[in-house]
Design an enzyme around this catalytic site. Structure first.
Site, PDB file in Angstrom:
ATOM      1  N   LYS A  78       0.844  -1.211   0.000  1.00 29.17           N
ATOM      2  CA  LYS A  78       0.000   0.000   0.000  1.00 29.17           C
ATOM      3  C   LYS A  78       0.870   1.249   0.000  1.00 29.17           C
ATOM      4  O   LYS A  78       0.676   2.167  -0.809  1.00 29.17           O
ATOM      5  CB  LYS A  78      -0.896   0.007   1.215  1.00 29.17           C
ATOM      6  CG  LYS A  78      -1.420   1.391   1.636  1.00 29.17           C
ATOM      7  CD  LYS A  78      -2.224   1.336   2.867  1.00 29.17           C
ATOM      8  CE  LYS A  78      -2.092   2.312   3.941  1.00 29.17           C
ATOM      9  NZ  LYS A  78      -1.469   3.537   3.973  1.00 29.17           N
ATOM     10  N   ASN A  79       1.887   1.299   0.891  1.00 28.87           N
ATOM     11  CA  ASN A  79       2.645   2.535   1.056  1.00 28.87           C
ATOM     12  C   ASN A  79       3.639   2.781  -0.062  1.00 28.87           C
ATOM     13  O   ASN A  79       4.184   3.877  -0.174  1.00 28.87           O
ATOM     14  CB  ASN A  79       3.302   2.583   2.435  1.00 28.87           C
ATOM     15  CG  ASN A  79       2.241   2.773   3.524  1.00 28.87           C
ATOM     16  OD1 ASN A  79       1.116   3.178   3.234  1.00 28.87           O
ATOM     17  ND2 ASN A  79       2.592   2.466   4.751  1.00 28.87           N
ATOM     18  N   CYS A 139      -4.878   8.804   9.116  1.00 30.65           N
ATOM     19  CA  CYS A 139      -5.080   8.324  10.490  1.00 30.65           C
ATOM     20  C   CYS A 139      -4.573   9.352  11.494  1.00 30.65           C
ATOM     21  O   CYS A 139      -3.590  10.038  11.264  1.00 30.65           O
ATOM     22  CB  CYS A 139      -4.334   7.012  10.701  1.00 30.65           C
ATOM     23  SG  CYS A 139      -4.927   5.713   9.621  1.00 30.65           S
ATOM     24  N   ARG A 157       0.843  15.470  12.837  1.00 32.27           N
ATOM     25  CA  ARG A 157       1.593  14.860  11.727  1.00 32.27           C
ATOM     26  C   ARG A 157       1.975  15.984  10.763  1.00 32.27           C
ATOM     27  O   ARG A 157       1.386  16.159   9.725  1.00 32.27           O
ATOM     28  CB  ARG A 157       0.758  13.767  11.052  1.00 32.27           C
ATOM     29  CG  ARG A 157       0.472  12.600  11.977  1.00 32.27           C
ATOM     30  CD  ARG A 157      -0.330  11.511  11.297  1.00 32.27           C
ATOM     31  NE  ARG A 157       0.497  10.710  10.376  1.00 32.27           N
ATOM     32  CZ  ARG A 157      -0.007   9.712   9.646  1.00 32.27           C
ATOM     33  NH1 ARG A 157      -1.306   9.460   9.679  1.00 32.27           N
ATOM     34  NH2 ARG A 157       0.778   9.003   8.856  1.00 32.27           N
ATOM     35  N   GLN A 207       9.104  18.796   7.129  1.00 36.91           N
ATOM     36  CA  GLN A 207      10.282  18.235   6.455  1.00 36.91           C
ATOM     37  C   GLN A 207      10.083  18.134   4.940  1.00 36.91           C
ATOM     38  O   GLN A 207      11.034  18.296   4.176  1.00 36.91           O
ATOM     39  CB  GLN A 207      10.611  16.849   7.040  1.00 36.91           C
ATOM     40  CG  GLN A 207      10.947  16.867   8.531  1.00 36.91           C
ATOM     41  CD  GLN A 207      12.150  17.742   8.851  1.00 36.91           C
ATOM     42  OE1 GLN A 207      13.248  17.510   8.330  1.00 36.91           O
ATOM     43  NE2 GLN A 207      11.948  18.766   9.669  1.00 36.91           N
ATOM     44  N   ASP A 234       3.738   0.556  12.233  1.00 31.49           N
ATOM     45  CA  ASP A 234       2.491   0.065  11.626  1.00 31.49           C
ATOM     46  C   ASP A 234       2.167  -1.364  12.025  1.00 31.49           C
ATOM     47  O   ASP A 234       1.113  -1.880  11.651  1.00 31.49           O
ATOM     48  CB  ASP A 234       2.556   0.158  10.101  1.00 31.49           C
ATOM     49  CG  ASP A 234       2.598   1.588   9.639  1.00 31.49           C
ATOM     50  OD1 ASP A 234       2.887   1.819   8.455  1.00 31.49           O
ATOM     51  OD2 ASP A 234       2.354   2.486  10.472  1.00 31.49           O
ATOM     52  N   ARG A 285      -8.960   0.496   3.737  1.00 27.77           N
ATOM     53  CA  ARG A 285      -8.021   1.429   3.097  1.00 27.77           C
ATOM     54  C   ARG A 285      -6.704   0.709   2.763  1.00 27.77           C
ATOM     55  O   ARG A 285      -5.993   1.114   1.859  1.00 27.77           O
ATOM     56  CB  ARG A 285      -7.713   2.602   4.030  1.00 27.77           C
ATOM     57  CG  ARG A 285      -8.832   3.594   4.216  1.00 27.77           C
ATOM     58  CD  ARG A 285      -8.364   4.766   5.036  1.00 27.77           C
ATOM     59  NE  ARG A 285      -7.085   5.242   4.540  1.00 27.77           N
ATOM     60  CZ  ARG A 285      -6.224   5.924   5.289  1.00 27.77           C
ATOM     61  NH1 ARG A 285      -6.506   6.191   6.550  1.00 27.77           N
ATOM     62  NH2 ARG A 285      -5.073   6.343   4.791  1.00 27.77           N
TER      63      ARG A 285
HETATM   64  C1  EPZ Z   1       4.168   6.873   6.452  1.00 29.25           C
HETATM   65  O1  EPZ Z   1       3.503   7.973   7.044  1.00 29.25           O
HETATM   66  C2  EPZ Z   1       3.109   5.804   6.324  1.00 29.25           C
HETATM   67  N1  EPZ Z   1       2.023   6.323   5.487  1.00 29.25           N
HETATM   68  C3  EPZ Z   1       2.571   5.428   7.693  1.00 29.25           C
HETATM   69  O2  EPZ Z   1       1.735   4.304   7.502  1.00 29.25           O
HETATM   70  C4  EPZ Z   1       3.708   5.002   8.607  1.00 29.25           C
HETATM   71  O3  EPZ Z   1       3.199   4.838   9.905  1.00 29.25           O
HETATM   72  C5  EPZ Z   1       4.808   6.062   8.615  1.00 29.25           C
HETATM   73  O4  EPZ Z   1       5.224   6.364   7.273  1.00 29.25           O
HETATM   74  C6  EPZ Z   1       6.026   5.607   9.396  1.00 29.25           C
HETATM   75  O5  EPZ Z   1       6.532   4.422   8.818  1.00 29.25           O
HETATM   76  C7  EPZ Z   1       2.196   6.302   4.157  1.00 29.25           C
HETATM   77  O6  EPZ Z   1       3.221   5.882   3.649  1.00 29.25           O
HETATM   78  C8  EPZ Z   1       1.041   6.824   3.338  1.00 29.25           C
HETATM   79  P1  EPZ Z   1       6.633   9.837   8.551  1.00 29.25           P
HETATM   80  P2  EPZ Z   1       4.251   9.410   7.080  1.00 29.25           P
HETATM   81  O7  EPZ Z   1       6.747  11.068   7.748  1.00 29.25           O
HETATM   82  O8  EPZ Z   1       5.035   9.576   5.846  1.00 29.25           O
HETATM   83  C9  EPZ Z   1       7.172  13.132  11.900  1.00 29.25           C
HETATM   84  C10 EPZ Z   1      -0.142   2.992   7.628  1.00 29.25           C
HETATM   85  O9  EPZ Z   1      -0.607   2.413   8.635  1.00 29.25           O
HETATM   86  N2  EPZ Z   1       7.232  14.085  10.775  1.00 29.25           N
HETATM   87  O10 EPZ Z   1       7.657   8.771   8.399  1.00 29.25           O
HETATM   88  O11 EPZ Z   1       3.249  10.431   7.434  1.00 29.25           O
HETATM   89  C11 EPZ Z   1       5.798  12.521  12.043  1.00 29.25           C
HETATM   90  O12 EPZ Z   1       4.956  13.359  12.809  1.00 29.25           O
HETATM   91  C12 EPZ Z   1       0.331   4.409   7.756  1.00 29.25           C
HETATM   92  O13 EPZ Z   1       0.029   2.464   6.519  1.00 29.25           O
HETATM   93  C13 EPZ Z   1       7.563  15.410  11.030  1.00 29.25           C
HETATM   94  O14 EPZ Z   1       7.803  15.806  12.186  1.00 29.25           O
HETATM   95  O15 EPZ Z   1       5.217   9.184   8.318  1.00 29.25           O
HETATM   96  C14 EPZ Z   1       6.100  11.222  12.739  1.00 29.25           C
HETATM   97  O16 EPZ Z   1       6.208  11.452  14.112  1.00 29.25           O
HETATM   98  C15 EPZ Z   1      -0.030   5.012   9.088  1.00 29.25           C
HETATM   99  N3  EPZ Z   1       7.621  16.271   9.985  1.00 29.25           N
HETATM  100  C16 EPZ Z   1       7.477  10.830  12.164  1.00 29.25           C
HETATM  101  O17 EPZ Z   1       8.024  12.028  11.621  1.00 29.25           O
HETATM  102  C17 EPZ Z   1       7.372  15.867   8.693  1.00 29.25           C
HETATM  103  O18 EPZ Z   1       7.454  16.712   7.772  1.00 29.25           O
HETATM  104  C18 EPZ Z   1       7.419   9.792  11.055  1.00 29.25           C
HETATM  105  O19 EPZ Z   1       6.500  10.266  10.087  1.00 29.25           O
HETATM  106  C19 EPZ Z   1       7.038  14.521   8.461  1.00 29.25           C
HETATM  107  C20 EPZ Z   1       6.969  13.643   9.509  1.00 29.25           C
END
Ligand code: EPZ
Length: 430
Positions: free
Chosen positions: A22-23, A117, A122, A126, A307, A399
């Site tokens: 999915k991701n 979610c 979130r 970055q 996840d 989803r």
């Molecule tokens: C991706 O979300 C996945 N979603 C999430 O999967 C997954 O939990 C996550 O990566 C971590 O592996 C998709 O790929 C669509 P991150 P993402 O940016 O990209 C912080 C599922 O169940 N952060 O790696 O949103 C953020 O708040 C979903 O399939 C910032 O601070 O995750 C978090 O604490 C749920 N600033 C951490 O980094 C930013 O600009 C990791 O977030 C971006 C993120």
């Protein structure tokens, strides 16, 4: 609202085949906007997040045809420089990939801030930092992200991520492939789906190297042509079914996996008493004896995936002893614990740690899916529990899990989808 009705207590057996990731798919589809030509993409999971992105791309003029449920031809040669529907965009977090794709294709982007979610804040700071490193100016106006490339287009730059972010890593990569010059992404995330996106882009003529490490280099090219690509198996879907066998008991061959991607999950299941056997593209999970307690701290890949956190908690809820889960990626991701406690689990949540005291059994009752992976955990708990469990708000689950009813039924699990609020013969919550 749709529901799943589950009769628990039957060990799982047989085989289950894993769908495309999915991701990876939710990044690859928006990235197709960059390609002048037809992308044939195979092993696309048939899930609602993908259907939504297909609708968004079609609204922009992309020609998308399904050769079968999991194979798409996407031709973005004649896409229009129009805004994506914010009603659609706000429904999923992965919409943010449209920013990088529109910036790269049109030189500007206006995309509603993403939904998805709710695990606390979130931010996308970055992502913005990366686009600015490519020379773009980015504003947040009235719930929209507005990004503008310089007059002569994006130019390569260097960005050091303050947070290991999957989304930012992929979004910057998407924005950088058509930029003038070379882009370096430091402190990049290393998840398998990041490598998959890089491989897709390279199959279309991009020059991305280092994906899967924390140092990614993107050498800009003038254009991307069409081509073919097959999406990798879904690490989290595979992990979910592996954990289900450990929690419920039984013996299942999980097919179409990349065992290397499952290392952390396989190791944890072995630690808890399951037998995990690896083959070239399959993993067998067996559990007949008692589950042992364990600790988990969620980490970026190759650590234990956040996840998979709700799912492993169900195993811990049925293990002998006290287990601990430390959630280090999100502010809060323990909403499902209250639902498990309604089924007889004994979980205390202290800030970012869940303390899970194992119990002999769970009791079926009505529970809800708080989010995608929490919903998967409720299904696992229902399969492991005594009696009948009804999981509500299953739209979250659909989803990210293709054909979950047939896949679980194929392993001998008793689950059916109910589309209306019928009279339910379930005991009051304990
Ligand atoms: C991706 O979300 C996945 N979603 C999430 O999967 C997954 O939990 C996550 O990566 C971590 O592996 C998709 O790929 C669509 P991150 P993402 O940016 O990209 C912080 C599922 O169940 N952060 O790696 O949103 C953020 O708040 C979903 O399939 C910032 O601070 O995750 C978090 O604490 C749920 N600033 C951490 O980094 C930013 O600009 C990791 O977030 C971006 C993120």
């Amino acid at each position: 609202m749709n529901k799943y009705v589950i009769q628990g207590g039957t060990p799982l057996s047989g085989t289950v085949t894993i769908s495309g990731a999915k991701n990876a798919a939710v990044a690859i589809l928006p990235a197709a906007l960059l390609v002048n030509g037809t992308c044939r993409i195979e092993n696309v999971p048939n899930i609602s997040d993908v259907c939504l992105l297909v609708e968004i791309l079609r609204d922009m003029g992309a020609k998308i045809s399904y050769l079968n449920a999991n194979t798409l031809d996407i031709d973005c040669t004649h896409v229009r420089d129009v805004e994506s529907s914010d009603e659609l965009v706000r429904r999923i977090r992965a919409s943010y990939y449209l920013i990088g794709a529109q910036l790269g294709r049109f030189g500007h982007a206006r995309v509603a801030l993403p939904g998805g979610c709710n695990f606390g804040a979130r931010p996308i700071d970055q992502h913005i930092k990366g686009f600015e490193a490519l020379g773009a100016t980015v504003d947040l106006n009235n719930g929209f992200v507005c990004a503008y490339a310089p007059e002569n287009g994006l130019r390569g730059g260097r960005v050091n991520l303050d947070v290991v972010s999957v989304g930012a890593t992929m979004n910057i990569m998407i924005g950088a492939v058509l930029a003038e010059g070379t882009t370096i992404i430091e402190n990049a995330a290393k998840e398998p789906h990041i490598v998959d996106l890089a491989n897709f882009l390279n199959a279309m003529g991009a020059k991305v190297s280092g994906a899967g490490t924390d140092h990614i280099k993107v050498r800009g090219v003038r254009a991307l042509r069409g081509g073919s690509y097959s999406i990798i198996p879904d690490q989290i879907e595979a992990g979910t079914y592996m954990v289900a066998v450990a929690a419920v008991g039984g013996n299942v061959l999980v097919r179409n996996v990349i065992p290397k991607h499952m290392d952390c999950i396989s190791a944890k299941l072995r630690e808890m008493g399951a037998k995990v056997t690896e083959y070239d593209d399959a993993i067998r999970v067996q559990r007949t004896g008692l589950l042992r307690r364990a600790n988990v701290k969620t980490m970026p890949y190759p650590g234990f995936p956040t996840d998979m956190q709700p799912q492993i908690a169900v195993c811990m809820a049925l293990a002998s002893g006290v287990s601990f889960i430390r959630e280090s990626i999100y502010d809060t991701r323990f909403g499902y614990c209250a639902e498990l406690n309604r089924m007889g689990a004994s979980i205390k949540v202290e800030t970012k740690t869940a303390v899970i005291s194992g119990v002999a059994k769970l009791q079926g009752c009505a529970v809800r899916a708080c989010d995608l992976r929490a919903g998967a955990a409720m299904v696992i708990a229902g399969l492991a529990a005594e009696g009948e469990t009804v999981v509500e708000d299953v739209e979250y689950i659909e989803r990210g899990y293709e054909d979950i009813i047939h896949k679980i039924s194929g392993m001998g699990g008793s689950i059916r989808r109910m589309e209306t609020a019928a009279e339910l013969s379930i005991p009051a919550a304990v």
